[in-house]
Design a protein around this motif. Structure first.
Motif, mmCIF file in Angstrom:
data_model
loop_
_atom_site.group_PDB
_atom_site.id
_atom_site.type_symbol
_atom_site.label_atom_id
_atom_site.label_comp_id
_atom_site.label_asym_id
_atom_site.label_seq_id
_atom_site.Cartn_x
_atom_site.Cartn_y
_atom_site.Cartn_z
ATOM 1 N N UNK A 296 0.781 -1.334 -0.113
ATOM 2 C CA UNK A 296 -0.004 -0.189 0.001
ATOM 3 C C UNK A 296 0.964 1.461 0.081
ATOM 4 N N UNK A 297 1.983 1.356 0.703
ATOM 5 C CA UNK A 297 2.864 2.308 0.881
ATOM 6 C C UNK A 297 3.402 2.920 -0.620
ATOM 7 N N UNK A 298 3.948 1.630 -1.147
ATOM 8 C CA UNK A 298 4.447 1.968 -2.429
ATOM 9 C C UNK A 298 3.642 2.304 -3.446
ATOM 10 N N UNK A 299 2.668 1.901 -3.560
ATOM 11 C CA UNK A 299 1.421 2.117 -4.557
ATOM 12 C C UNK A 299 1.024 3.504 -4.345
ATOM 13 N N UNK A 300 0.748 3.702 -3.025
ATOM 14 C CA UNK A 300 0.276 5.301 -2.741
ATOM 15 C C UNK A 300 1.254 6.003 -3.180
ATOM 16 N N UNK A 301 2.397 5.977 -2.722
ATOM 17 C CA UNK A 301 3.456 7.090 -2.935
ATOM 18 C C UNK A 301 3.652 7.300 -4.299
ATOM 19 N N UNK A 302 4.014 6.492 -5.124
ATOM 20 C CA UNK A 302 3.876 6.151 -6.703
ATOM 21 C C UNK A 302 3.029 7.184 -7.220
ATOM 22 N N UNK A 303 1.634 6.772 -6.907
ATOM 23 C CA UNK A 303 0.584 7.706 -7.636
ATOM 24 C C UNK A 303 0.500 8.901 -7.133
ATOM 25 N N UNK A 304 0.945 9.401 -5.782
ATOM 26 C CA UNK A 304 0.939 10.524 -5.234
ATOM 27 C C UNK A 304 2.017 11.430 -6.272
ATOM 28 N N UNK A 305 3.085 10.819 -6.488
ATOM 29 C CA UNK A 305 4.374 11.392 -7.141
ATOM 30 C C UNK A 305 3.767 11.354 -8.757
ATOM 31 N N UNK A 306 2.630 10.857 -9.248
ATOM 32 C CA UNK A 306 2.446 10.673 -10.426
ATOM 33 C C UNK A 306 3.523 9.819 -11.433
ATOM 34 N N UNK A 307 4.221 8.859 -10.662
ATOM 35 C CA UNK A 307 5.127 8.141 -11.478
ATOM 36 C C UNK A 307 4.305 6.893 -12.149
ATOM 37 N N UNK A 308 3.262 6.460 -11.345
ATOM 38 C CA UNK A 308 2.283 5.465 -11.988
ATOM 39 C C UNK A 308 0.997 6.111 -12.009
ATOM 40 N N UNK A 309 0.172 5.716 -12.631
ATOM 41 C CA UNK A 309 -1.290 5.918 -12.746
ATOM 42 C C UNK A 309 -2.178 5.148 -12.545
ATOM 43 N N UNK A 310 -3.097 4.950 -11.531
ATOM 44 C CA UNK A 310 -3.991 4.138 -11.184
ATOM 45 C C UNK A 310 -5.237 4.197 -12.066
ATOM 46 N N UNK A 311 -5.589 3.212 -12.587
ATOM 47 C CA UNK A 311 -7.074 3.282 -13.462
ATOM 48 C C UNK A 311 -8.192 3.628 -12.814
ATOM 49 N N UNK A 312 -8.946 4.423 -13.287
ATOM 50 C CA UNK A 312 -10.104 5.171 -12.568
ATOM 51 C C UNK A 312 -11.202 4.116 -12.267
ATOM 52 N N UNK A 313 -11.167 2.666 -12.818
ATOM 53 C CA UNK A 313 -11.875 1.640 -12.135
ATOM 54 C C UNK A 313 -11.370 1.050 -11.083
ATOM 55 N N UNK A 314 -10.211 1.228 -10.732
ATOM 56 C CA UNK A 314 -9.643 0.571 -9.542
ATOM 57 C C UNK A 314 -9.610 1.356 -8.428
ATOM 58 N N UNK A 315 -9.993 0.607 -7.022
ATOM 59 C CA UNK A 315 -9.654 1.154 -5.845
ATOM 60 C C UNK A 315 -8.690 0.482 -4.960
ATOM 61 N N UNK A 316 -7.389 1.131 -4.932
ATOM 62 C CA UNK A 316 -6.437 0.230 -4.554
ATOM 63 C C UNK A 316 -6.269 -0.361 -3.158
#
Length: 389
Positions: A296-316
């Motif tokens: 959770x920490x890695x995915x949230x951090x990368x998404x907050x820094x816009x390094x990765x993009x989480x699809x709109x249909x996904x709730x991490x």
């Protein structure tokens, strides 16, 4: 936030942020004081007062917000003219997102330590039957705060009585500052701070107990004068938390974003599921907890820094909860448990044939003294706790 052009009482965001920061400092010191003095018992009593305040505030502001928008039906009619999707059953998110988010909220609540620890203080386990009803009613009532202000502000925006806010997270602050009387806004802010303080006191107590009991116990260390050191640990956690908010505000945002999901994924499987499944193993619990926190920490951090993009249909958060439960079961099936009787069922129900007496809490051969003691102890069918928590 209140817009500068429509708020003569405020010179801008800086003054309001300063006031909120000052309130946070004062609230932190108050929480630290009563938590160090009374521990979890003080947290429970303050939760009662704060809970009553939040319920009254939520109901009152819901009625006020609906009236400001012209009434319940006119408000909904106004919103439906331009934003009918906001009132539909599936909302504006994809069905997969709604399902994962609902799963995270409803199932993930079982994995929140600030909620679980309160139930451990019950003297009679039969009182647990009221837990779900009380929690559900309380959540339903306090949700009125967000529902009322959210719908009212949207309706007022459509009619031109409210500005279009750049950040929807500022809706409550703008409404309390621009629409309500300053006294009402102050009471509402007090209710919001009460909710924050309620969770903060629980986390402080949990953190202090982990530092003074769990960690030393894991290394075979006996802490002398636990109460004193627990109070010192509580103060240490408060100081570190305040310093963290001052110098690493972005980290605080990330911790808040992943907190609920991380706790849910780390506790629901290893703790809740293992109570009912004897095949659960310590290795699976360790792997699942590590995955839940780090993932959770890695995915949230990368998404907050816009390094990765989480699809709109996904709730991490919801997806990580599902994956963690699946991972817990898979790893448990692949590993073995060195202590098959070390489950809560055996710890509470007593010794079975061939079980370890130290794990079940029962003696291998009853003596005369133990027989006499058992005669005066609660019966097997009693639900009354004898540990005087």
């Amino acid at each position: 936030m209140r817009c500068r052009t429509t708020s003569p009482r405020w010179a801008g965001y800086a003054q309001q942020d300063l006031g909120l920061a000052t309130s946070a400092w004062i609230g932190s010191m108050v929480v630290a004081a009563y938590t160090m003095a009374g521990g979890m018992l003080a947290a429970v009593w303050t939760d009662l007062v704060q809970g009553v305040l939040m319920v009254v505030m939520s109901v009152g502001l819901f009625i006020f917000a609906v009236q400001v928008a012209g009434g319940w039906l006119p408000m909904l009619d106004t919103i439906s003219t331009t934003s009918a999707e906001l009132l539909s059953i599936d909302g504006v998110q994809a069905p997969t997102y709604i399902f994962a988010f609902g799963l995270l909220i409803f199932v993930g609540a079982v994995g929140q330590p600030q909620l679980l620890t309160k139930f451990l203080m019950l003297r009679d386990m039969t009182q647990l039957k009221w837990g779900a009803a009380v929690a559900g009613i309380a959540y339903a009532i306090t949700t009125l705060f967000s529902v009322g202000i959210g719908l009212s502000t949207r309706s007022m925006t459509i009619t031109g009585d409210a500005p279009e806010l750049e950040n929807i997270d500022d809706t409550a602050i703008w409404f309390l500052d621009s629409v309500t009387n300053p006294i009402v806004g102050g009471i509402a802010l007090t209710g919001l701070l009460a909710a924050i303080m309620s969770s903060a006191s629980s986390f402080i107590t949990i953190g202090a107990s982990s530092m003074m009991r769990d960690l030393p116990g894991a290394f075979g260390i006996k802490v002398v004068r636990e109460l004193l050191w627990s109070r010192i640990a509580s103060l240490t956690l408060v100081v570190l938390s305040v310093l963290l908010t001052l110098f690493l505000s972005q980290v605080v945002f990330l911790l808040g974003a992943l907190g609920w999901a991380a706790f849910a994924a780390a506790i629901v499987g290893p703790v809740v599921m293992s109570i009912y499944w004897h095949r659960a193993t310590a290795t699976a619990a360790t792997v699942t907890v590590a995955f839940a926190i780090l993932g959770n920490m890695i995915i949230t951090s990368l998404a907050a820094r816009e390094i990765i993009s989480v699809p709109a249909f996904m709730q991490v958060g919801g997806i990580s909860l599902l994956v963690s439960i699946l991972l817990f079961y898979v790893v448990s099936l692949m590993t073995s448990n060195r202590h098959p009787d070390a489950t809560l069922e055996y710890l509470y129900s007593g010794r079975r044939a061939g079980s370890d007496p130290q794990l079940s809490g029962a003696a291998a051969t009853p003596t005369a003294a133990s027989t006499t003691t058992a005669a005066s102890a609660p019966t097997a069918t009693s639900t009354e706790r004898n540990d005087h928590v």
